[in-house]
Structures are given as C-alpha cells and as structure tokens.
Design a protein around this motif. Structure first.
Motif, PDB file in Angstrom:
ATOM      1  N   ARG A 163       7.263   8.816   3.315  1.00  0.00           N
ATOM      2  CA  ARG A 163       6.636   8.342   4.281  1.00  0.00           C
ATOM      3  C   ARG A 163       7.135   8.947   5.713  1.00  0.00           C
ATOM      4  O   ARG A 163       6.076   9.162   6.473  1.00  0.00           O
ATOM      5  CB  ARG A 163       7.305   6.765   4.469  1.00  0.00           C
ATOM      6  CG  ARG A 163       6.734   5.983   3.234  1.00  0.00           C
ATOM      7  CD  ARG A 163       7.068   4.579   3.527  1.00  0.00           C
ATOM      8  NE  ARG A 163       6.983   3.678   2.415  1.00  0.00           N
ATOM      9  CZ  ARG A 163       7.144   2.344   2.545  1.00  0.00           C
ATOM     10  NH1 ARG A 163       7.437   1.786   3.467  1.00  0.00           N
ATOM     11  NH2 ARG A 163       6.864   1.747   1.376  1.00  0.00           N
ATOM     12  N   ASP A 164       8.104   9.184   5.953  1.00  0.00           N
ATOM     13  CA  ASP A 164       8.549   9.916   7.184  1.00  0.00           C
ATOM     14  C   ASP A 164       7.779  11.288   7.380  1.00  0.00           C
ATOM     15  O   ASP A 164       7.237  11.361   8.499  1.00  0.00           O
ATOM     16  CB  ASP A 164      10.023  10.402   7.251  1.00  0.00           C
ATOM     17  CG  ASP A 164      10.958   8.976   7.256  1.00  0.00           C
ATOM     18  OD1 ASP A 164      10.424   7.939   7.655  1.00  0.00           O
ATOM     19  OD2 ASP A 164      12.078   9.085   7.152  1.00  0.00           O
ATOM     20  N   LEU A 181       3.301  14.093   9.768  1.00  0.00           N
ATOM     21  CA  LEU A 181       2.012  15.063   9.735  1.00  0.00           C
ATOM     22  C   LEU A 181       0.848  14.281  10.302  1.00  0.00           C
ATOM     23  O   LEU A 181      -0.127  15.115  10.946  1.00  0.00           O
ATOM     24  CB  LEU A 181       1.707  15.266   8.434  1.00  0.00           C
ATOM     25  CG  LEU A 181       2.845  16.292   7.493  1.00  0.00           C
ATOM     26  CD1 LEU A 181       2.522  16.230   5.947  1.00  0.00           C
ATOM     27  CD2 LEU A 181       2.788  17.551   8.116  1.00  0.00           C
ATOM     28  N   LEU A 182       0.836  13.073  10.076  1.00  0.00           N
ATOM     29  CA  LEU A 182      -0.424  12.348  10.660  1.00  0.00           C
ATOM     30  C   LEU A 182      -0.270  12.064  12.062  1.00  0.00           C
ATOM     31  O   LEU A 182      -1.410  12.352  12.745  1.00  0.00           O
ATOM     32  CB  LEU A 182      -0.579  10.881  10.030  1.00  0.00           C
ATOM     33  CG  LEU A 182      -0.994  10.903   8.502  1.00  0.00           C
ATOM     34  CD1 LEU A 182      -0.676   9.352   8.070  1.00  0.00           C
ATOM     35  CD2 LEU A 182      -2.228  11.351   8.476  1.00  0.00           C
ATOM     36  N   ARG A 183       0.865  12.080  12.784  1.00  0.00           N
ATOM     37  CA  ARG A 183       0.996  12.059  14.211  1.00  0.00           C
ATOM     38  C   ARG A 183       0.740  13.594  14.778  1.00  0.00           C
ATOM     39  O   ARG A 183      -0.072  13.495  15.693  1.00  0.00           O
ATOM     40  CB  ARG A 183       2.467  11.656  14.615  1.00  0.00           C
ATOM     41  CG  ARG A 183       2.721  11.817  16.211  1.00  0.00           C
ATOM     42  CD  ARG A 183       4.168  11.527  16.308  1.00  0.00           C
ATOM     43  NE  ARG A 183       4.578  10.241  15.988  1.00  0.00           N
ATOM     44  CZ  ARG A 183       5.629  10.273  15.109  1.00  0.00           C
ATOM     45  NH1 ARG A 183       6.136  11.124  14.785  1.00  0.00           N
ATOM     46  NH2 ARG A 183       5.843   8.821  14.922  1.00  0.00           N
ATOM     47  N   ILE A 206       0.928  -1.289   0.205  1.00  0.00           N
ATOM     48  CA  ILE A 206      -0.140   0.128  -0.086  1.00  0.00           C
ATOM     49  C   ILE A 206       0.820   1.286   0.005  1.00  0.00           C
ATOM     50  O   ILE A 206       0.584   2.236  -0.765  1.00  0.00           O
ATOM     51  CB  ILE A 206      -0.992   0.073   1.119  1.00  0.00           C
ATOM     52  CG1 ILE A 206      -2.042  -1.037   1.044  1.00  0.00           C
ATOM     53  CG2 ILE A 206      -1.645   1.243   1.277  1.00  0.00           C
ATOM     54  CD1 ILE A 206      -2.831  -1.419   2.292  1.00  0.00           C
ATOM     55  N   LEU A 207       1.944   1.239   0.785  1.00  0.00           N
ATOM     56  CA  LEU A 207       2.719   2.468   0.788  1.00  0.00           C
ATOM     57  C   LEU A 207       3.875   2.308  -0.289  1.00  0.00           C
ATOM     58  O   LEU A 207       4.749   3.356  -0.307  1.00  0.00           O
ATOM     59  CB  LEU A 207       3.349   2.442   2.234  1.00  0.00           C
ATOM     60  CG  LEU A 207       2.390   2.488   3.353  1.00  0.00           C
ATOM     61  CD1 LEU A 207       3.437   2.481   4.651  1.00  0.00           C
ATOM     62  CD2 LEU A 207       1.821   3.943   3.254  1.00  0.00           C
ATOM     63  N   ALA A 208       4.089   1.537  -1.216  1.00  0.00           N
ATOM     64  CA  ALA A 208       5.019   1.387  -2.110  1.00  0.00           C
ATOM     65  C   ALA A 208       5.301   2.625  -3.045  1.00  0.00           C
ATOM     66  O   ALA A 208       6.326   2.931  -3.342  1.00  0.00           O
ATOM     67  CB  ALA A 208       5.014   0.261  -2.979  1.00  0.00           C
ATOM     68  N   PRO A 209       4.272   3.307  -3.299  1.00  0.00           N
ATOM     69  CA  PRO A 209       4.308   4.631  -3.947  1.00  0.00           C
ATOM     70  C   PRO A 209       5.076   5.732  -3.371  1.00  0.00           C
ATOM     71  O   PRO A 209       5.395   6.464  -4.066  1.00  0.00           O
ATOM     72  CB  PRO A 209       2.890   5.014  -4.458  1.00  0.00           C
ATOM     73  CG  PRO A 209       1.924   3.668  -4.428  1.00  0.00           C
ATOM     74  CD  PRO A 209       2.517   2.962  -3.048  1.00  0.00           C
ATOM     75  N   LEU A 210       5.393   5.561  -2.177  1.00  0.00           N
ATOM     76  CA  LEU A 210       5.899   6.682  -1.379  1.00  0.00           C
ATOM     77  C   LEU A 210       7.465   6.482  -1.121  1.00  0.00           C
ATOM     78  O   LEU A 210       7.767   5.077  -0.797  1.00  0.00           O
ATOM     79  CB  LEU A 210       5.121   6.953   0.013  1.00  0.00           C
ATOM     80  CG  LEU A 210       3.789   7.254  -0.085  1.00  0.00           C
ATOM     81  CD1 LEU A 210       3.151   7.400   1.408  1.00  0.00           C
ATOM     82  CD2 LEU A 210       3.363   8.676  -0.841  1.00  0.00           C
TER      83      LEU A 210
END
Length: 168
Positions: A148-149, A154-156, A139-143
């Motif tokens: 990701r960091d 930002l989400l945290r 799912i995260l492969a495009p980033l």
C-alpha cells in the motif's frame, strides 16, 4: 507456478498479436488503473446506495464536512476540489439542497455563493463515512501495508506529474 492473469493481460496479448509494431506496454498500467477505477466506483456506488446516495453526493457532503466548522465552501472552491464544471456543481448543489443536505448562504461579496452543510447533511455524512472507509479497506485488503505504501508513493508521483495539486 504461473501467475494469475487478469483482463489486461488478455488485451495486451491481443495488441501484441495484431500490432506488434506498437509498444502497448503502457496499457499494463493505464489499463489496470482505468479498470480499477471503474470497479472501485461500482463497489462504492453499491455501498452509497444503502444510504440513498450517489458517489457525487457523498463527495460534496464529505468535502464540506472534512473542512471543519462552519462546514462551508464557496461554489468555486467546490468546483476546484471536485474537478467538475461550474454547471455540474450548480446542478449538484441544487439536488442536495432539495434534499435538505446543504444550503446556499449569501456571501459578503454577492458574486459568490457559499454552500453550507445542514445539520441533516452533517448527520448523514457522519453516518456514511465509517461504512465507506470499511468498504475502501475491503478493496485494499489484498495488499500488504508495504505494498500500500509503495502504491501510494507511485500514484502520488504520477498524479503530481500530471499537475494534480490540492485546490485552494
């Protein structure tokens, strides 16, 4: 080169057309987070189905497993970590207990219920965790790692601003 458009771009344009007086810019983030959540849930559900599990089942089993030996928590601790109601967690424990994946254990304080992972539950969660993490990686492969960091940061910050703190 024009950037690729997603469904939220179209929704934002529609609002801008019919209600130009309303600032719909938060939709650019909230709409995407919401859609992303649903798409991720769908993808994870497909993965869990290969193990005859639902996402909530994995959540409870993984919560017990990652806490370490003796792989147990009180029902109240599970409620806090799962962010569900007491009734919902009772229902979930019942279903997992029927499948032999958890057991209820009497606590010294008889008002508390301890939920413990059974050997079968531990075996199942150990079997599922690797493939589950592989799906999350896909799912995260495009980033990129840097993206990701930044996304994590930002989400945290957003979660903390909304009061999300570790349970217990």
């Amino acid at each position: 080169m024009a950037r690729e458009r997603d469904a939220v771009d179209r929704i934002s344009e529609q609002w801008a057309t019919v209600r130009p007086d309303v600032d719909s810019s938060p939709l650019a983030v909230i709409g995407r987070v919401s859609r992303l959540s649903r798409l991720v849930d769908r993808r994870l559900a497909e993965s869990f189905a290969r193990f005859d599990l639902e996402a909530w089942m994995y959540d409870v089993l993984a919560t017990l497993r990652r806490g370490g030996e003796p792989y147990e928590l009180t029902a109240g601790e599970l409620v806090a970590q799962a962010m569900v109601t007491t009734g919902a967690i009772t229902n979930r424990i019942d279903k997992l207990e029927q499948r032999g994946l958890v057991e209820r254990v009497a606590a010294a304080d008889r008002r508390k219920v301890i939920v413990r992972l059974t050997p079968a539950g531990r075996q199942l969660v150990d079997e599922v965790v690797g493939p589950h993490m592989e799906v999350e990686e896909e799912i995260l492969a495009p980033l990129s790692p840097r993206q990701r960091d930044e996304l994590v940061r930002l989400l945290r910050a957003t979660l903390l601003a909304l009061g999300d703190r570790p349970a217990g």
